[in-house]
Design a protein around this motif. Structure first.
Motif, mmCIF file in Angstrom:
data_model
loop_
_atom_site.group_PDB
_atom_site.id
_atom_site.type_symbol
_atom_site.label_atom_id
_atom_site.label_comp_id
_atom_site.label_asym_id
_atom_site.label_seq_id
_atom_site.Cartn_x
_atom_site.Cartn_y
_atom_site.Cartn_z
ATOM 1 N N MET A 1 0.831 -1.191 0.000
ATOM 2 C CA MET A 1 0.000 0.000 0.000
ATOM 3 C C MET A 1 0.875 1.255 0.000
ATOM 4 O O MET A 1 1.904 1.293 0.658
ATOM 5 C CB MET A 1 -0.894 -0.012 1.237
ATOM 6 C CG MET A 1 -2.224 0.658 1.005
ATOM 7 S SD MET A 1 -3.359 0.354 2.356
ATOM 8 C CE MET A 1 -3.031 1.735 3.424
ATOM 9 N N ALA A 2 0.445 2.218 -0.754
ATOM 10 C CA ALA A 2 1.232 3.457 -0.821
ATOM 11 C C ALA A 2 1.247 4.147 0.534
ATOM 12 O O ALA A 2 0.259 4.100 1.265
ATOM 13 C CB ALA A 2 0.631 4.383 -1.870
ATOM 14 N N LYS A 3 2.370 4.739 0.830
ATOM 15 C CA LYS A 3 2.468 5.476 2.086
ATOM 16 C C LYS A 3 1.661 6.755 1.991
ATOM 17 O O LYS A 3 1.620 7.398 0.944
ATOM 18 C CB LYS A 3 3.930 5.825 2.375
ATOM 19 C CG LYS A 3 4.622 4.765 3.204
ATOM 20 C CD LYS A 3 5.840 5.365 3.887
ATOM 21 C CE LYS A 3 6.404 4.397 4.908
ATOM 22 N NZ LYS A 3 7.605 4.924 5.543
ATOM 23 N N SER A 4 1.008 7.125 3.077
ATOM 24 C CA SER A 4 0.193 8.325 3.076
ATOM 25 C C SER A 4 0.518 9.132 4.328
ATOM 26 O O SER A 4 0.813 8.569 5.375
ATOM 27 C CB SER A 4 -1.279 7.925 3.076
ATOM 28 O OG SER A 4 -2.064 9.000 3.515
ATOM 29 N N ASN A 5 0.452 10.454 4.213
ATOM 30 C CA ASN A 5 0.670 11.258 5.417
ATOM 31 C C ASN A 5 -0.650 11.590 6.098
ATOM 32 O O ASN A 5 -0.707 12.369 7.021
ATOM 33 C CB ASN A 5 1.453 12.537 5.084
ATOM 34 C CG ASN A 5 0.718 13.410 4.090
ATOM 35 O OD1 ASN A 5 -0.418 13.110 3.715
ATOM 36 N ND2 ASN A 5 1.354 14.481 3.669
ATOM 37 N N LYS A 6 -1.738 10.929 5.641
ATOM 38 C CA LYS A 6 -3.055 11.244 6.173
ATOM 39 C C LYS A 6 -3.178 11.013 7.691
ATOM 40 O O LYS A 6 -3.738 11.862 8.374
ATOM 41 C CB LYS A 6 -4.125 10.445 5.436
ATOM 42 C CG LYS A 6 -5.340 11.288 5.165
ATOM 43 C CD LYS A 6 -6.261 10.648 4.164
ATOM 44 C CE LYS A 6 -7.345 11.633 3.800
ATOM 45 N NZ LYS A 6 -8.168 11.201 2.694
ATOM 46 N N PRO A 7 -2.680 9.864 8.232
ATOM 47 C CA PRO A 7 -2.840 9.671 9.674
ATOM 48 C C PRO A 7 -2.192 10.774 10.488
ATOM 49 O O PRO A 7 -2.706 11.167 11.536
ATOM 50 C CB PRO A 7 -2.152 8.331 9.934
ATOM 51 C CG PRO A 7 -2.141 7.645 8.627
ATOM 52 C CD PRO A 7 -2.033 8.721 7.593
ATOM 53 N N ILE A 8 -1.056 11.327 10.006
ATOM 54 C CA ILE A 8 -0.369 12.371 10.763
ATOM 55 C C ILE A 8 -1.197 13.645 10.777
ATOM 56 O O ILE A 8 -1.498 14.194 11.849
ATOM 57 C CB ILE A 8 1.026 12.650 10.171
ATOM 58 C CG1 ILE A 8 1.875 11.376 10.230
ATOM 59 C CG2 ILE A 8 1.710 13.787 10.925
ATOM 60 C CD1 ILE A 8 3.153 11.460 9.454
ATOM 61 N N VAL A 9 -1.621 14.121 9.597
ATOM 62 C CA VAL A 9 -2.373 15.377 9.576
ATOM 63 C C VAL A 9 -3.745 15.199 10.224
ATOM 64 O O VAL A 9 -4.243 16.090 10.907
ATOM 65 C CB VAL A 9 -2.507 15.985 8.158
ATOM 66 C CG1 VAL A 9 -1.175 16.492 7.668
ATOM 67 C CG2 VAL A 9 -3.122 15.024 7.185
ATOM 68 N N TRP A 10 -4.353 14.019 10.052
ATOM 69 C CA TRP A 10 -5.657 13.795 10.667
ATOM 70 C C TRP A 10 -5.519 13.748 12.190
ATOM 71 O O TRP A 10 -6.347 14.300 12.919
ATOM 72 C CB TRP A 10 -6.290 12.518 10.132
ATOM 73 C CG TRP A 10 -7.638 12.304 10.747
ATOM 74 C CD1 TRP A 10 -7.946 11.441 11.738
ATOM 75 C CD2 TRP A 10 -8.847 13.013 10.446
ATOM 76 N NE1 TRP A 10 -9.267 11.563 12.080
ATOM 77 C CE2 TRP A 10 -9.848 12.513 11.301
ATOM 78 C CE3 TRP A 10 -9.176 14.020 9.539
ATOM 79 C CZ2 TRP A 10 -11.152 12.998 11.266
ATOM 80 C CZ3 TRP A 10 -10.486 14.490 9.519
ATOM 81 C CH2 TRP A 10 -11.451 13.980 10.363
ATOM 82 N N GLY A 11 -4.474 13.112 12.679
ATOM 83 C CA GLY A 11 -4.237 13.040 14.123
ATOM 84 C C GLY A 11 -4.028 14.420 14.717
ATOM 85 O O GLY A 11 -4.618 14.764 15.747
ATOM 86 N N LEU A 12 -3.199 15.235 14.042
ATOM 87 C CA LEU A 12 -2.973 16.606 14.520
ATOM 88 C C LEU A 12 -4.268 17.408 14.474
ATOM 89 O O LEU A 12 -4.552 18.208 15.365
ATOM 90 C CB LEU A 12 -1.911 17.302 13.667
ATOM 91 C CG LEU A 12 -0.464 16.913 13.939
ATOM 92 C CD1 LEU A 12 0.447 17.520 12.888
ATOM 93 C CD2 LEU A 12 -0.034 17.375 15.319
ATOM 94 N N PHE A 13 -5.095 17.172 13.432
ATOM 95 C CA PHE A 13 -6.369 17.871 13.311
ATOM 96 C C PHE A 13 -7.271 17.543 14.504
ATOM 97 O O PHE A 13 -7.863 18.430 15.119
ATOM 98 C CB PHE A 13 -7.072 17.468 12.006
ATOM 99 C CG PHE A 13 -8.500 17.923 11.931
ATOM 100 C CD1 PHE A 13 -8.793 19.264 11.716
ATOM 101 C CD2 PHE A 13 -9.538 17.024 12.095
ATOM 102 C CE1 PHE A 13 -10.107 19.693 11.654
ATOM 103 C CE2 PHE A 13 -10.854 17.461 12.041
ATOM 104 C CZ PHE A 13 -11.138 18.793 11.817
ATOM 105 N N ALA A 14 -7.339 16.261 14.854
ATOM 106 C CA ALA A 14 -8.242 15.834 15.928
ATOM 107 C C ALA A 14 -7.754 16.320 17.291
ATOM 108 O O ALA A 14 -8.522 16.889 18.068
ATOM 109 C CB ALA A 14 -8.371 14.314 15.915
ATOM 110 N N VAL A 15 -6.468 16.110 17.579
ATOM 111 C CA VAL A 15 -5.931 16.544 18.875
ATOM 112 C C VAL A 15 -5.974 18.063 18.972
ATOM 113 O O VAL A 15 -6.408 18.631 19.985
ATOM 114 C CB VAL A 15 -4.486 16.020 19.071
ATOM 115 C CG1 VAL A 15 -3.919 16.525 20.384
ATOM 116 C CG2 VAL A 15 -4.464 14.502 19.046
ATOM 117 N N GLY A 16 -5.546 18.728 17.898
ATOM 118 C CA GLY A 16 -5.546 20.188 17.892
ATOM 119 C C GLY A 16 -6.950 20.755 18.014
ATOM 120 O O GLY A 16 -7.157 21.758 18.697
ATOM 121 N N GLY A 17 -7.923 20.111 17.381
ATOM 122 C CA GLY A 17 -9.297 20.583 17.473
ATOM 123 C C GLY A 17 -9.828 20.494 18.889
ATOM 124 O O GLY A 17 -10.573 21.365 19.339
#
Lengths: 130, 115
Positions: B1-17
């Motif tokens: 599976m291709a590597k994605s940076n989605k978990p990182i930005v999504w995690g920061l979005f959720a914690v930051g929110g």
């Protein structure tokens, strides 16, 4: 050969104006612009603090300009809207096991509001004391 | 599976929110409105006291945590909101949003560490 499918025309830039639900969605999303701008100002304020008393006092003076006050009133409204929408969505994001079932959604929301009140009070008292 | 940076930005979005929801309304009320309006007195947030408080390491960590997490939350949400406003150049929007968040993270970090 396929018939030309019907595509409902949706204006790309103003679609959210036609319905209150879409407008509230957009208001929630736009809150990030105000929160981001406020934090940008705060990050620069921290830099001004590092530059010494004169820079810090100039920053405080800029904060009391009418433009800054109007921005902060708007930012406060949007940040509060962000918080309420965020906390109201918590039962969908976190399901906490409790015995055989789960903690009821309204309890999770109320717990967040209670903690929000406490954190807000602590911040107001701290800034007031400093 | 291709590597994605989605978990990182999504995690920061959720914690930051979450951090933003708990802290930012009261922060704006206190620091953006009540202090400039003089509710806390003439000498509120004086240089001597603020620099003394921020000089304390646990305070540095909390302040940086709130500022940086909130910045990345906002950057990610602004990015996806640009699509809703009809702007379809996501690569450029993403670069601008995360680039700004990165620069402001560095600004806050350098500022707080130098106090």
């Amino acid at each position: 050969m396929s018939r030309k499918p019907f595509v409902r025309p949706v204006p790309a830039t103003t679609w959210y104006m036609r319905n209150g639900r879409y407008l509230r969605y957009m208001a929630r999303e736009v809150s990030s612009l105000f929160i981001g701008l406020y934090m940008a100002g705060l990050a620069m304020g921290l830099m001004r603090l590092a530059q010494g008393p004169d820079a810090w006092n100039a920053y405080l003076t800029a904060l009391s300009s009418p433009l800054a006050l109007v921005f902060h009133v708007l930012a406060f409204a949007f940040a509060t809207y962000h918080a309420t929408t965020w906390f109201n969505a918590t039962p969908k994001a976190m399901r906490i096991r409790w015995g055989d079932g789960y903690v009821p959604g309204p309890t999770v929301v109320r717990a967040h509001y209670a903690l929000w009140g406490l954190v807000s009070l602590v911040i107001l008292v701290l800034v007031g004391v400093i | 599976m291709a590597k994605s940076n989605k978990p990182i930005v999504w995690g920061l979005f959720a914690v930051g929110g979450t951090v933003a929801a708990f802290c930012v309304p009261a922060l704006i009320l206190a620091h953006g409105l009540l202090v400039p309006l003089g509710v806390f007195g003439e000498n509120a947030l004086s240089y001597e006291r603020v620099s003394a408080v921020i000089g304390f390491l646990p305070v540095k960590i909390v302040v940086l945590g709130v500022v940086i997490l909130t910045l990345w939350h906002a950057a990610h949400r602004i990015r996806v909101t640009m699509h809703d406003f009809g702007i379809r150049k996501d690569d450029m929007v993403a670069m601008l949003c995360y680039g700004a968040a990165g620069l402001l993270t560095a600004t806050a970090l350098l500022g707080v560490m130098a106090v």
